[in-house]
Scaffold this motif. Structure first.
Motif, mmCIF file in Angstrom:
data_model
loop_
_atom_site.group_PDB
_atom_site.id
_atom_site.type_symbol
_atom_site.label_atom_id
_atom_site.label_comp_id
_atom_site.label_asym_id
_atom_site.label_seq_id
_atom_site.Cartn_x
_atom_site.Cartn_y
_atom_site.Cartn_z
ATOM 1 N N HIS A 1 -4.540 -1.404 -7.801
ATOM 2 C CA HIS A 1 -4.019 -0.227 -7.090
ATOM 3 C C HIS A 1 -3.353 -0.627 -5.774
ATOM 4 O O HIS A 1 -2.202 -0.269 -5.511
ATOM 5 C CB HIS A 1 -5.172 0.741 -6.828
ATOM 6 N N SER A 2 -4.064 -1.398 -4.952
ATOM 7 C CA SER A 2 -3.553 -1.720 -3.615
ATOM 8 C C SER A 2 -2.353 -2.656 -3.674
ATOM 9 O O SER A 2 -1.376 -2.473 -2.943
ATOM 10 C CB SER A 2 -4.664 -2.332 -2.755
ATOM 11 N N HIS A 3 -2.394 -3.664 -4.569
ATOM 12 C CA HIS A 3 -1.284 -4.614 -4.623
ATOM 13 C C HIS A 3 -0.010 -3.967 -5.156
ATOM 14 O O HIS A 3 1.079 -4.231 -4.641
ATOM 15 C CB HIS A 3 -1.666 -5.832 -5.467
ATOM 16 N N LEU A 4 -0.129 -3.112 -6.158
ATOM 17 C CA LEU A 4 1.084 -2.452 -6.658
ATOM 18 C C LEU A 4 1.621 -1.470 -5.630
ATOM 19 O O LEU A 4 2.836 -1.322 -5.482
ATOM 20 C CB LEU A 4 0.798 -1.738 -7.980
ATOM 21 N N HIS B 1 14.139 4.540 -8.400
ATOM 22 C CA HIS B 1 13.387 5.056 -9.544
ATOM 23 C C HIS B 1 12.294 4.085 -9.990
ATOM 24 O O HIS B 1 11.197 4.528 -10.364
ATOM 25 C CB HIS B 1 14.348 5.363 -10.694
ATOM 26 N N VAL B 2 12.578 2.794 -9.949
ATOM 27 C CA VAL B 2 11.543 1.817 -10.311
ATOM 28 C C VAL B 2 10.384 1.894 -9.321
ATOM 29 O O VAL B 2 9.215 1.830 -9.696
ATOM 30 C CB VAL B 2 12.126 0.387 -10.352
ATOM 31 N N SER B 3 10.715 2.049 -8.048
ATOM 32 C CA SER B 3 9.670 2.138 -7.030
ATOM 33 C C SER B 3 8.847 3.409 -7.196
ATOM 34 O O SER B 3 7.624 3.402 -7.000
ATOM 35 C CB SER B 3 10.286 2.073 -5.629
ATOM 36 N N LEU B 4 9.509 4.501 -7.564
ATOM 37 C CA LEU B 4 8.776 5.736 -7.847
ATOM 38 C C LEU B 4 7.821 5.550 -9.024
ATOM 39 O O LEU B 4 6.686 6.047 -9.007
ATOM 40 C CB LEU B 4 9.762 6.867 -8.139
ATOM 41 N N ALA B 5 8.267 4.802 -10.035
ATOM 42 C CA ALA B 5 7.390 4.511 -11.175
ATOM 43 C C ALA B 5 6.175 3.704 -10.718
ATOM 44 O O ALA B 5 5.049 3.936 -11.188
ATOM 45 C CB ALA B 5 8.168 3.754 -12.247
ATOM 46 N N CYS B 6 6.398 2.763 -9.796
ATOM 47 C CA CYS B 6 5.287 1.968 -9.255
ATOM 48 C C CYS B 6 4.303 2.845 -8.497
ATOM 49 O O CYS B 6 3.083 2.661 -8.593
ATOM 50 C CB CYS B 6 5.821 0.864 -8.331
ATOM 51 N N PHE B 7 4.824 3.814 -7.740
ATOM 52 C CA PHE B 7 3.943 4.731 -7.016
ATOM 53 C C PHE B 7 3.057 5.502 -7.985
ATOM 54 O O PHE B 7 1.849 5.627 -7.770
ATOM 55 C CB PHE B 7 4.768 5.706 -6.171
ATOM 56 N N LEU C 1 4.808 -7.326 -12.662
ATOM 57 C CA LEU C 1 4.209 -8.367 -13.495
ATOM 58 C C LEU C 1 2.806 -8.749 -13.017
ATOM 59 O O LEU C 1 1.933 -9.092 -13.825
ATOM 60 C CB LEU C 1 5.106 -9.614 -13.508
ATOM 61 N N ALA C 2 2.592 -8.682 -11.696
ATOM 62 C CA ALA C 2 1.266 -9.027 -11.156
ATOM 63 C C ALA C 2 0.224 -7.966 -11.495
ATOM 64 O O ALA C 2 -0.974 -8.275 -11.588
ATOM 65 C CB ALA C 2 1.352 -9.207 -9.635
ATOM 66 N N TYR C 3 0.675 -6.731 -11.692
ATOM 67 C CA TYR C 3 -0.252 -5.606 -11.847
ATOM 68 C C TYR C 3 -1.284 -5.787 -12.965
ATOM 69 O O TYR C 3 -2.498 -5.656 -12.711
ATOM 70 C CB TYR C 3 0.548 -4.309 -12.057
ATOM 71 N N PRO C 4 -0.885 -6.085 -14.213
ATOM 72 C CA PRO C 4 -1.906 -6.185 -15.266
ATOM 73 C C PRO C 4 -2.895 -7.326 -15.042
ATOM 74 O O PRO C 4 -4.064 -7.218 -15.447
ATOM 75 C CB PRO C 4 -1.083 -6.411 -16.536
ATOM 76 N N PHE C 5 -2.450 -8.389 -14.376
ATOM 77 C CA PHE C 5 -3.361 -9.511 -14.142
ATOM 78 C C PHE C 5 -4.379 -9.178 -13.050
ATOM 79 O O PHE C 5 -5.536 -9.593 -13.128
ATOM 80 C CB PHE C 5 -2.562 -10.767 -13.806
ATOM 81 N N PHE C 6 -3.959 -8.401 -12.048
ATOM 82 C CA PHE C 6 -4.936 -7.910 -11.072
ATOM 83 C C PHE C 6 -5.902 -6.935 -11.753
ATOM 84 O O PHE C 6 -7.102 -6.942 -11.474
ATOM 85 C CB PHE C 6 -4.227 -7.200 -9.916
ATOM 86 N N ALA D 1 5.320 0.193 -0.724
ATOM 87 C CA ALA D 1 5.308 0.095 0.738
ATOM 88 C C ALA D 1 6.282 -0.938 1.292
ATOM 89 O O ALA D 1 6.552 -0.948 2.489
ATOM 90 C CB ALA D 1 3.896 -0.229 1.232
ATOM 91 N N VAL D 2 6.818 -1.811 0.430
ATOM 92 C CA VAL D 2 7.858 -2.746 0.880
ATOM 93 C C VAL D 2 9.238 -2.375 0.319
ATOM 94 O O VAL D 2 10.177 -2.186 1.081
ATOM 95 C CB VAL D 2 7.495 -4.203 0.539
ATOM 96 N N PRO D 3 9.393 -2.272 -1.013
ATOM 97 C CA PRO D 3 10.761 -2.064 -1.523
ATOM 98 C C PRO D 3 11.423 -0.770 -1.087
ATOM 99 O O PRO D 3 12.641 -0.760 -0.866
ATOM 100 C CB PRO D 3 10.580 -2.120 -3.052
ATOM 101 N N LEU D 4 10.659 0.322 -0.930
ATOM 102 C CA LEU D 4 11.298 1.577 -0.511
ATOM 103 C C LEU D 4 11.850 1.514 0.908
ATOM 104 O O LEU D 4 13.008 1.866 1.155
ATOM 105 C CB LEU D 4 10.336 2.746 -0.696
ATOM 106 N N PRO D 5 11.070 1.060 1.918
ATOM 107 C CA PRO D 5 11.672 0.889 3.242
ATOM 108 C C PRO D 5 12.834 -0.108 3.252
ATOM 109 O O PRO D 5 13.832 0.108 3.957
ATOM 110 C CB PRO D 5 10.493 0.377 4.086
#
Length: 418
Positions: free
Chosen positions: A57-60, A20-26, A105-110, A66-70
């Motif tokens: 966009h790309s980093h999140l 669910h967290v990964s879906l939120a990231c998507f 956490l990295a998202y807002p700084f990017f 693209a990493v945690p789900l697989p």
């Protein structure tokens, strides 16, 4: 038939919150992509830049999807086969959690600063880079846990593919660390800096991503030795060796030497042949006709053909059209990855297939809008309206995935899936 191991049925390892967290990231990464498209129309708040929105966009999407789900799928497969033994499951579970945490956490700084340092008191810290480094340490943690428990798959055809994908995940991280080293020791070397950046991207997308998707397909469709034209090790080796060599494709044409271009062509051709050999095995098995799994299979075939084509056609055709590369990457990352993940989820949930088809159609429509922005789209059909179509296309997968996500939450109120 819905797939569910005895271990998962007993629900001893409640970790589906990671999904669910990964879906939120998507969804958040997708909204950033939509914002980027609005920015192309001039509708972006003044304090944001298109470059920073694209980085966010790309980093999140990389770190949160693209990493945690697989990795989650690999973990569930191993723990299902291992009947819940805890030899390395904590390492894997908490590593995925840390990847998601630091990725978010990295998202807002990017988004607001890109790679620039952030003033904190008297200090100035590149927080987006720091959190990205912590994400990659999470990758290493998962690999350590996987290594402790991988024997559960010792007789499984997918084991070498998961091994290879995780090796390439570790290899691509060396490119990211290399960027920091070059910035410190040789900041004036633009070619070396670009090479390190695109070594990371090439090893990630063409190596980690392709190998793990092949591993999941081989596992789910139960591809065996009889289905292969050659030894599966040849296909795996071709992808693993060829993927890192494709890094020059991302370097600007002005910095690209004939040797670098030749390296990229060789690596791309090798990786494409490896992927297409996997697809031949899938076709020989006859299981590709499944109404769910046919979607990622077709997209991976298209990806392999495009990559093989880039290795043999004149470079002037695609080097002068960066939108083609954007389309190519989205066919893999938005297309094949996303539909494969939801195919895996759909096989293990009570959600009607029509909701999966909505996601598939939304993604195909988005890819068509990206095609409109390339030189392949007929000039007679072009116009300013294409920018509007891009924005509309960017929102479709977000809406489709959000609906599926709500259905998944509803289904899990009564049943413990995933």
């Amino acid at each position: 038939m819905r797939k569910q191991s005895k271990y998962l049925e007993e629900n001893h390892f409640k970790s589906y919150w990671l999904l669910h967290v990964s879906l939120a990231c998507f969804v958040l990464a997708g909204l950033s992509g939509f914002l980027y498209r609005l920015g192309m129309m001039g509708w972006v708040p003044g304090e944001l830049s298109l470059g920073n929105i694209r980085h966010a966009h790309s980093h999140l999407m990389f770190f949160g999807w693209a990493v945690p789900l697989p990795l989650y799928i690999i973990m569930q497969k191993i723990l299902g086969e291992n009947n819940g033994m805890t030899k390395g499951d904590s390492w894997m579970k908490y590593s995925i959690a840390s990847i998601l945490l630091f990725g978010v956490l990295a998202y807002p700084f990017f988004l607001f600063y890109g790679y620039r340092p952030v003033a904190i008191g008297s200090a100035s810290l590149p927080l987006s880079v720091i959190f990205s480094g912590l994400v990659m340490i999470g990758w290493y943690g998962f690999i350590a846990g996987y290594w402790k428990i991988r024997d559960a798959l010792k007789n499984d055809e997918s084991l070498p593919w998961f091994d290879g994908s995780l090796v390439l995940l570790a290899v691509c991280s060396l490119g990211a660390w290399g960027v920091a080293v070059v910035q410190e020791l040789a900041p004036e070397s633009h070619l070396l800096m670009k090479s390190m950046t695109h070594f990371f991207l090439a090893s990630f997308t063409e190596g980690w991503m392709v190998l793990v998707l092949c591993g999941i397909l081989i596992s789910e469709l139960e591809i065996n030795e009889q289905n292969w034209l050659t030894s599966p090790q040849y296909a795996l080796g071709a992808i693993a060796i060829g993927a890192p060599l494709t890094f020059p494709y991302g370097i600007s044409e002005s910095l690209l030497t004939p040797m670098l271009l030749g390296t990229a062509r060789f690596g791309g051709g090798l990786a494409a042949i490896g992927l297409l050999l996997v697809m031949v095995a899938v076709f020989k098995s006859g299981k590709w006709r499944h109404p769910i799994w046919i979607w990622p299979v077709v997209l991976l075939v298209v990806k392999g053909i495009m990559q093989l084509g880039a290795s043999v056609i004149p470079s002037s055709f695609w080097l002068s059209d960066p939108s083609l590369r954007v389309l190519y990457l989205h066919i893999l990352l938005l297309g094949a990855l996303t539909v494969l993940v939801f195919a895996w989820v759909n096989e293990r949930s009570a959600i009607p297939r029509k909701y999966f088809y909505v996601i598939g159609v939304a993604i195909i429509l988005t890819l068509i809008t990206l095609l409109m922005f390339t030189g392949l789209w007929p000039q007679a059909l072009s116009g300013a309206w294409i920018v509007d179509a891009l924005a509309l296309g960017a929102i479709l997968p977000i809406l489709a995935v959000s609906v599926y996500w709500m259905k998944l939450i509803q289904s899990q109120k009564n049943e413990n899936y995933l």
